[in-house]
Design a protein around this motif. Structure first.
Motif, mmCIF file in Angstrom:
data_model
loop_
_atom_site.group_PDB
_atom_site.id
_atom_site.type_symbol
_atom_site.label_atom_id
_atom_site.label_comp_id
_atom_site.label_asym_id
_atom_site.label_seq_id
_atom_site.Cartn_x
_atom_site.Cartn_y
_atom_site.Cartn_z
ATOM 1 N N ASP A 1 0.804 -1.225 0.000
ATOM 2 C CA ASP A 1 0.000 0.000 0.000
ATOM 3 C C ASP A 1 0.838 1.277 0.000
ATOM 4 O OD1 ASP A 1 -2.326 -1.595 0.172
ATOM 5 O OD2 ASP A 1 -2.129 -1.693 2.348
ATOM 6 N N VAL A 2 1.987 1.255 -0.656
ATOM 7 C CA VAL A 2 2.855 2.432 -0.679
ATOM 8 C C VAL A 2 2.205 3.547 -1.503
ATOM 9 C CG1 VAL A 2 5.064 3.322 -1.556
ATOM 10 C CG2 VAL A 2 4.977 1.163 -0.286
ATOM 11 N N GLU A 3 2.267 4.767 -0.958
ATOM 12 C CA GLU A 3 1.664 5.922 -1.601
ATOM 13 C C GLU A 3 2.685 7.049 -1.718
ATOM 14 O OE1 GLU A 3 -2.703 6.486 -0.082
ATOM 15 O OE2 GLU A 3 -1.402 6.096 1.647
ATOM 16 N N GLY A 4 2.557 7.848 -2.765
ATOM 17 C CA GLY A 4 3.368 9.051 -2.882
ATOM 18 C C GLY A 4 4.839 8.756 -3.117
ATOM 19 N N GLU A 5 5.647 9.808 -2.980
ATOM 20 C CA GLU A 5 7.078 9.691 -3.231
ATOM 21 C C GLU A 5 7.783 8.976 -2.084
ATOM 22 O OE1 GLU A 5 8.348 13.694 -3.719
ATOM 23 O OE2 GLU A 5 7.705 13.818 -5.811
ATOM 24 N N LEU A 6 8.774 8.168 -2.439
ATOM 25 C CA LEU A 6 9.655 7.567 -1.452
ATOM 26 C C LEU A 6 10.705 8.592 -1.027
ATOM 27 C CD1 LEU A 6 10.311 4.241 -3.407
ATOM 28 C CD2 LEU A 6 8.523 4.663 -1.700
ATOM 29 N N ALA A 7 11.289 8.385 0.140
ATOM 30 C CA ALA A 7 12.384 9.239 0.616
ATOM 31 C C ALA A 7 13.611 8.367 0.802
ATOM 32 C CB ALA A 7 12.005 9.929 1.929
ATOM 33 N N ALA A 8 14.586 8.493 -0.096
ATOM 34 C CA ALA A 8 15.823 7.731 -0.012
ATOM 35 C C ALA A 8 16.912 8.613 0.595
ATOM 36 C CB ALA A 8 16.249 7.247 -1.397
ATOM 37 N N VAL A 9 17.798 8.013 1.390
ATOM 38 C CA VAL A 9 18.807 8.785 2.101
ATOM 39 C C VAL A 9 20.006 7.889 2.388
ATOM 40 C CG1 VAL A 9 17.773 8.260 4.353
ATOM 41 C CG2 VAL A 9 19.204 10.298 4.108
ATOM 42 N N THR A 10 21.175 8.493 2.483
ATOM 43 C CA THR A 10 22.385 7.773 2.874
ATOM 44 C C THR A 10 22.840 8.293 4.224
ATOM 45 O OG1 THR A 10 23.033 7.561 0.564
ATOM 46 C CG2 THR A 10 24.733 7.165 2.216
ATOM 47 N N GLY A 11 23.050 7.395 5.189
ATOM 48 C CA GLY A 11 23.499 7.793 6.508
ATOM 49 C C GLY A 11 24.964 8.176 6.507
ATOM 50 N N GLU A 12 25.426 8.750 7.620
ATOM 51 C CA GLU A 12 26.844 9.095 7.738
ATOM 52 C C GLU A 12 27.727 7.861 7.621
ATOM 53 O OE1 GLU A 12 27.763 11.370 11.188
ATOM 54 O OE2 GLU A 12 26.462 13.036 10.653
ATOM 55 N N SER A 13 27.177 6.697 7.905
ATOM 56 C CA SER A 13 27.906 5.437 7.770
ATOM 57 C C SER A 13 28.120 5.041 6.322
ATOM 58 C CB SER A 13 27.126 4.327 8.475
ATOM 59 O OG SER A 13 25.860 4.146 7.834
ATOM 60 N N GLY A 14 27.419 5.714 5.391
ATOM 61 C CA GLY A 14 27.472 5.338 3.994
ATOM 62 C C GLY A 14 26.456 4.284 3.613
ATOM 63 N N LEU A 15 25.650 3.832 4.574
ATOM 64 C CA LEU A 15 24.612 2.839 4.306
ATOM 65 C C LEU A 15 23.332 3.529 3.835
ATOM 66 C CD1 LEU A 15 25.171 0.513 7.396
ATOM 67 C CD2 LEU A 15 26.079 0.245 5.077
ATOM 68 N N VAL A 16 22.650 2.876 2.916
ATOM 69 C CA VAL A 16 21.484 3.450 2.256
ATOM 70 C C VAL A 16 20.202 3.049 2.980
ATOM 71 C CG1 VAL A 16 20.128 3.348 0.123
ATOM 72 C CG2 VAL A 16 22.602 3.647 0.025
ATOM 73 N N GLU A 17 19.258 3.987 3.063
ATOM 74 C CA GLU A 17 17.955 3.747 3.665
ATOM 75 C C GLU A 17 16.865 4.308 2.758
ATOM 76 O OE1 GLU A 17 17.678 4.839 7.861
ATOM 77 O OE2 GLU A 17 19.859 5.073 7.931
ATOM 78 N N VAL A 18 15.644 3.832 2.943
ATOM 79 C CA VAL A 18 14.507 4.376 2.211
ATOM 80 C C VAL A 18 13.268 4.298 3.092
ATOM 81 C CG1 VAL A 18 13.902 2.186 1.075
ATOM 82 C CG2 VAL A 18 13.261 4.370 0.007
ATOM 83 N N TYR A 19 12.446 5.335 3.004
ATOM 84 C CA TYR A 19 11.203 5.433 3.760
ATOM 85 C C TYR A 19 10.035 5.524 2.782
ATOM 86 C CZ TYR A 19 14.080 6.921 7.804
ATOM 87 O OH TYR A 19 15.004 7.019 8.821
ATOM 88 N N ALA A 20 8.864 5.032 3.227
ATOM 89 C CA ALA A 20 7.670 5.090 2.395
ATOM 90 C C ALA A 20 6.441 5.280 3.265
ATOM 91 C CB ALA A 20 7.521 3.812 1.572
ATOM 92 N N SER A 21 5.502 6.072 2.770
ATOM 93 C CA SER A 21 4.189 6.205 3.405
ATOM 94 C C SER A 21 3.306 5.084 2.876
ATOM 95 C CB SER A 21 3.584 7.570 3.056
ATOM 96 O OG SER A 21 2.246 7.659 3.500
ATOM 97 N N ALA A 22 2.667 4.346 3.790
ATOM 98 C CA ALA A 22 1.918 3.161 3.352
ATOM 99 C C ALA A 22 0.831 2.793 4.341
ATOM 100 C CB ALA A 22 2.863 1.974 3.178
#
Length: 338
Positions: A150-171
């Motif tokens: 049920d993901v809606e709208g734009e995702l928010a992708a980000v890279t932490g200070e560790s260099g590891l990648v994350e992504v958030y979604a409204s759902a």
């Protein structure tokens, strides 16, 4: 535009990425705090659908992703890299479709890991999130289904200070979150937040060595902040309906997070507070001319690590810029059209 469309290149010059019909344009400073080049087209002559994602690595390179029409009724994603502001970006490279074929499924989001590899996230036809990322030795890996629902709208992708990648979604009345556990590994779904976020209002930045912070507007109209492992907190009433732009900087010796958003009055509203200390509170201060309803705002740091802000109205094509003055607090110069 999904992501920070105003960025500082590795040579200190600023670049903006601008939607323009079936293309994306870029403009760069001729020199730090100087005049600007004329717009140039990103990625060659390939025609694009509206909606482009931008991400930037620690190396200063920008990665862009967009949908392009392929055959009637179908589309595919393409990717480009921009190494330096005054160089031409690379041509668009096709990276396919999360469901092998079909039409657009959602706006892409881009993050770049510590090794400079691009990660393109997009909603798939099942309502979850899919990923395709660059491999360590070049080329692209296969599409991966990160699942979700049920993901809606734009995702928010980000890279932490560790260099590891994350992504958030409204759902589905909550927020989903995926994070890499090791460099180069597929992000895995972790703890979410049981709080509804308005689709299209998510924006995330790295706020410490341990955390990224997601900003979003809840259904009551409040701007909230959430770090996985903690509870979401209300920061301030949202200044307007769209997403905020956020950047970390030093203000009078303090690590602060600066937020900007087009306000309901049409002007750009700014707020600042000590990073990860939402309990300290924040207050909006409006600046600049009244802007059209489609205007967006983006924040970056200039060559002196001072805050710079840009506003863009796609309907008028007008681009305005302001910088922080050499004064206490968050005083800004007069906005100027570039």
């Amino acid at each position: 535009m999904n992501g920070d469309w105003l960025i500082r290149g590795r040579d200190g010059r600023l670049t903006v990425y601008l939607p323009s019909g079936d293309a994306v344009l870029c403009r760069a400073e001729r020199g730090p705090a100087g005049s600007w080049d004329a717009p140039r087209t990103v990625g060659g002559t390939q025609k694009l659908h509206p909606g482009v994602a931008v991400g930037q690595g620690a190396d200063g390179y920008a990665h862009l992703a967009a949908w392009r029409p392929t055959v009637p009724g179908e589309s595919g994603l393409v990717h480009s890299t921009h190494f330096r502001p005054r160089l031409a970006p690379l041509d668009w490279v096709p990276i396919g479709h999360p469901d092998k074929k079909g039409d657009r499924t959602g706006e892409p989001a881009v993050a770049v890991d510590a090794q400079g590899r691009g990660y393109v996230f997009v909603r798939n036809k099942g309502g979850g999130v899919s990923l395709r990322n660059q491999k360590e030795k070049g080329g692209w890996g296969p599409w991966q289904d990160l699942e979700g629902h049920d993901v809606e709208g734009e995702l928010a992708a980000v890279t932490g200070e560790s260099g590891l990648v994350e992504v958030y979604a409204s759902a589905g009345g909550g927020i989903l979150h995926w994070r890499q556990e090791e460099a180069g590994r597929t992000p895995v779904r972790g703890e979410g937040a049981d709080v509804p976020a308005r689709p299209g209002t998510l924006r995330a930045i790295a706020t410490s060595a341990e955390h990224t912070t997601l900003f979003f507007t809840d259904v009551s109209g409040d701007l909230c902040a959430w770090r996985p492992g903690e509870k979401p907190v209300t920061l301030i009433a949202s200044a307007g309906p769209g997403p905020v732009s956020a950047v970390r900087c030093e203000i009078e010796g303090h690590d602060c997070t600066v937020l900007a958003q087009r306000s309901s009055s049409g002007r750009v509203a700014f707020a600042a507070y000590p990073t990860e200390q939402e309990s300290a509170g924040a207050w909006w201060t409006e600046s600049g001319p009244r802007l059209p309803a489609d205007a967006a705002v983006s924040l970056a740091l200039d060559e002196h690590d001072e805050v710079v802000a840009a506003s863009l109205s796609p309907s008028t094509g007008k681009l305005f810029l302001t910088r922080r003055k050499d004064e206490p607090g968050l005083a800004l110069e007069a906005w100027r059209e570039i």
